[in-house]
Scaffold this motif. Structure first.
Motif, PDB file in Angstrom:
ATOM      1  N   ALA A  80       0.834  -1.204   0.000  1.00  0.00           N
ATOM      2  CA  ALA A  80       0.000   0.000   0.000  1.00  0.00           C
ATOM      3  C   ALA A  80       0.870   1.257   0.000  1.00  0.00           C
ATOM      4  O   ALA A  80       0.614   2.206  -0.751  1.00  0.00           O
ATOM      5  CB  ALA A  80      -0.935  -0.004   1.210  1.00  0.00           C
ATOM      6  N   GLN A  81       1.919   1.266   0.829  1.00  0.00           N
ATOM      7  CA  GLN A  81       2.827   2.426   0.869  1.00  0.00           C
ATOM      8  C   GLN A  81       3.503   2.642  -0.472  1.00  0.00           C
ATOM      9  O   GLN A  81       3.632   3.779  -0.944  1.00  0.00           O
ATOM     10  CB  GLN A  81       3.883   2.219   1.968  1.00  0.00           C
ATOM     11  N   ASP A  82       3.924   1.546  -1.098  1.00  0.00           N
ATOM     12  CA  ASP A  82       4.599   1.657  -2.391  1.00  0.00           C
ATOM     13  C   ASP A  82       3.647   2.149  -3.483  1.00  0.00           C
ATOM     14  O   ASP A  82       4.025   2.982  -4.321  1.00  0.00           O
ATOM     15  CB  ASP A  82       5.214   0.314  -2.794  1.00  0.00           C
ATOM     16  N   ILE A  83       2.424   1.635  -3.486  1.00  0.00           N
ATOM     17  CA  ILE A  83       1.440   2.101  -4.473  1.00  0.00           C
ATOM     18  C   ILE A  83       1.204   3.594  -4.304  1.00  0.00           C
ATOM     19  O   ILE A  83       1.190   4.353  -5.287  1.00  0.00           O
ATOM     20  CB  ILE A  83       0.114   1.312  -4.346  1.00  0.00           C
ATOM     21  N   LEU A  84       1.036   4.037  -3.061  1.00  0.00           N
ATOM     22  CA  LEU A  84       0.812   5.464  -2.813  1.00  0.00           C
ATOM     23  C   LEU A  84       2.008   6.303  -3.251  1.00  0.00           C
ATOM     24  O   LEU A  84       1.847   7.386  -3.814  1.00  0.00           O
ATOM     25  CB  LEU A  84       0.491   5.704  -1.331  1.00  0.00           C
ATOM     26  N   ALA A  85       3.219   5.793  -3.013  1.00  0.00           N
ATOM     27  CA  ALA A  85       4.418   6.529  -3.426  1.00  0.00           C
ATOM     28  C   ALA A  85       4.476   6.665  -4.946  1.00  0.00           C
ATOM     29  O   ALA A  85       4.816   7.737  -5.476  1.00  0.00           O
ATOM     30  CB  ALA A  85       5.670   5.819  -2.905  1.00  0.00           C
ATOM     31  N   ILE A  86       4.146   5.597  -5.664  1.00  0.00           N
ATOM     32  CA  ILE A  86       4.134   5.651  -7.130  1.00  0.00           C
ATOM     33  C   ILE A  86       3.087   6.658  -7.605  1.00  0.00           C
ATOM     34  O   ILE A  86       3.364   7.509  -8.462  1.00  0.00           O
ATOM     35  CB  ILE A  86       3.863   4.255  -7.735  1.00  0.00           C
ATOM     36  N   LEU A  87       1.881   6.559  -7.053  1.00  0.00           N
ATOM     37  CA  LEU A  87       0.805   7.474  -7.447  1.00  0.00           C
ATOM     38  C   LEU A  87       1.212   8.926  -7.228  1.00  0.00           C
ATOM     39  O   LEU A  87       1.123   9.759  -8.134  1.00  0.00           O
ATOM     40  CB  LEU A  87      -0.469   7.177  -6.656  1.00  0.00           C
ATOM     41  N   HIS A  88       1.652   9.211  -6.005  1.00  0.00           N
ATOM     42  CA  HIS A  88       1.972  10.604  -5.691  1.00  0.00           C
ATOM     43  C   HIS A  88       3.165  11.109  -6.490  1.00  0.00           C
ATOM     44  O   HIS A  88       3.154  12.244  -6.978  1.00  0.00           O
ATOM     45  CB  HIS A  88       2.183  10.788  -4.192  1.00  0.00           C
ATOM     46  N   GLY A  89       4.186  10.264  -6.633  1.00  0.00           N
ATOM     47  CA  GLY A  89       5.360  10.694  -7.389  1.00  0.00           C
ATOM     48  C   GLY A  89       5.034  11.028  -8.836  1.00  0.00           C
ATOM     49  O   GLY A  89       5.404  12.090  -9.345  1.00  0.00           O
ATOM     50  N   MET A  90       4.322  10.145  -9.496  1.00  0.00           N
ATOM     51  CA  MET A  90       4.007  10.365 -10.907  1.00  0.00           C
ATOM     52  C   MET A  90       3.018  11.511 -11.095  1.00  0.00           C
ATOM     53  O   MET A  90       3.164  12.328 -12.007  1.00  0.00           O
ATOM     54  CB  MET A  90       3.474   9.079 -11.534  1.00  0.00           C
ATOM     55  N   ARG A 102       0.366   1.474 -15.625  1.00  0.00           N
ATOM     56  CA  ARG A 102       1.442   0.577 -16.052  1.00  0.00           C
ATOM     57  C   ARG A 102       2.527   0.487 -14.979  1.00  0.00           C
ATOM     58  O   ARG A 102       3.055  -0.597 -14.699  1.00  0.00           O
ATOM     59  CB  ARG A 102       2.041   1.042 -17.379  1.00  0.00           C
ATOM     60  N   ALA A 103       2.842   1.617 -14.355  1.00  0.00           N
ATOM     61  CA  ALA A 103       3.875   1.625 -13.317  1.00  0.00           C
ATOM     62  C   ALA A 103       3.433   0.811 -12.100  1.00  0.00           C
ATOM     63  O   ALA A 103       4.202  -0.013 -11.579  1.00  0.00           O
ATOM     64  CB  ALA A 103       4.191   3.067 -12.903  1.00  0.00           C
ATOM     65  N   VAL A 104       2.204   1.020 -11.661  1.00  0.00           N
ATOM     66  CA  VAL A 104       1.720   0.296 -10.471  1.00  0.00           C
ATOM     67  C   VAL A 104       1.586  -1.189 -10.759  1.00  0.00           C
ATOM     68  O   VAL A 104       2.031  -2.026  -9.966  1.00  0.00           O
ATOM     69  CB  VAL A 104       0.375   0.884  -9.974  1.00  0.00           C
ATOM     70  N   MET A 105       1.001  -1.542 -11.898  1.00  0.00           N
ATOM     71  CA  MET A 105       0.831  -2.955 -12.213  1.00  0.00           C
ATOM     72  C   MET A 105       2.169  -3.638 -12.443  1.00  0.00           C
ATOM     73  O   MET A 105       2.359  -4.801 -12.067  1.00  0.00           O
ATOM     74  CB  MET A 105      -0.097  -3.130 -13.423  1.00  0.00           C
ATOM     75  N   GLY A 106       3.112  -2.933 -13.040  1.00  0.00           N
ATOM     76  CA  GLY A 106       4.467  -3.484 -13.214  1.00  0.00           C
ATOM     77  C   GLY A 106       5.107  -3.758 -11.871  1.00  0.00           C
ATOM     78  O   GLY A 106       5.712  -4.817 -11.654  1.00  0.00           O
ATOM     79  N   TYR A 107       4.954  -2.801 -10.944  1.00  0.00           N
ATOM     80  CA  TYR A 107       5.479  -3.001  -9.584  1.00  0.00           C
ATOM     81  C   TYR A 107       4.823  -4.201  -8.933  1.00  0.00           C
ATOM     82  O   TYR A 107       5.501  -5.034  -8.313  1.00  0.00           O
ATOM     83  CB  TYR A 107       5.257  -1.742  -8.742  1.00  0.00           C
TER      84      TYR A 107
END
Length: 196
Positions: A155-165, A186-191
């Protein structure tokens, strides 16, 4: 101190505070952080400076309240997503989170950019940590239900990707929500595939 001087209890008082925050948001969106003064906000809200000072003792308190208000709106959207039937599988959950986050930050991109800047200039706000923890817990609980390993970290990683992008797209004045949502997905699903 960036808290409200007093909390509105009656409907009329709550409406006044909402009007003050709407006026401040309009000024931030239209003219930037430097244009936000208590006098300008009071004039825009159509109230006396004394009425504004009943709730907001200075500009920092006004900006902190705006930031908390924006966070509350995003938290409400995430609460709806994780408790709805729209997020029955991981792919749908990701789509819904991306849609809500992109819509939130790009609805008023100038406001989002300016409040991001304001966050770096204000004293630390304990409500910010509470917000981050709450939103992480909500998403982690849904990920756990979907049998995702290490749900809190994920969850933390998904939020970091969302906010960063999304922050980067907002800073670049990108307005194509669809393209941004597609790249972010694509970034979240790849992660998630790599994490699995």
């Amino acid at each position: 101190m960036t808290q409200l001087r007093k909390h509105p209890r009656q409907n009329r008082s709550r409406a006044k505070v909402a009007g003050i925050l709407a006026a401040a948001a309009d000024i931030v969106s239209g003219r930037g952080l430097e244009a936000v003064t208590t006098n300008a906000v009071a004039a825009r809200a159509g109230i006396s400076i004394g009425s504004l000072y009943q709730y907001f003792p200075h500009k920092a308190a006004l900006l902190a309240a705006l930031i908390r208000d924006e966070r509350a709106n995003l938290l409400e959207a995430v609460e709806r997503i994780v408790s709805s039937d729209a997020a029955l599988n991981l792919s749908d959950l990701v789509d819904e989170l991306i849609e809500a986050t992109v819509a939130h930050y790009l609805a008023r991109p100038a406001l989002s950019r300016t409040l991001n800047l304001a966050r770096t200039q204000l004293p630390p706000d304990p409500a910010a940590a509470e917000f981050s923890a709450r939103i992480t817990v909500l998403i982690a609980a849904r990920l756990d239900e979907l049998k995702v390993e290490r749900p809190e970290t994920t969850a933390q990683d998904i939020l970091a990707i969302l906010h960063g992008m999304i922050d980067a797209a907002s800073e670049a004045h990108e307005g194509d929500r669809s393209a941004l949502a597609d790249r972010t997905r694509r970034a979240v699903m790849g992660y998630l595939q790599v994490a699995a």
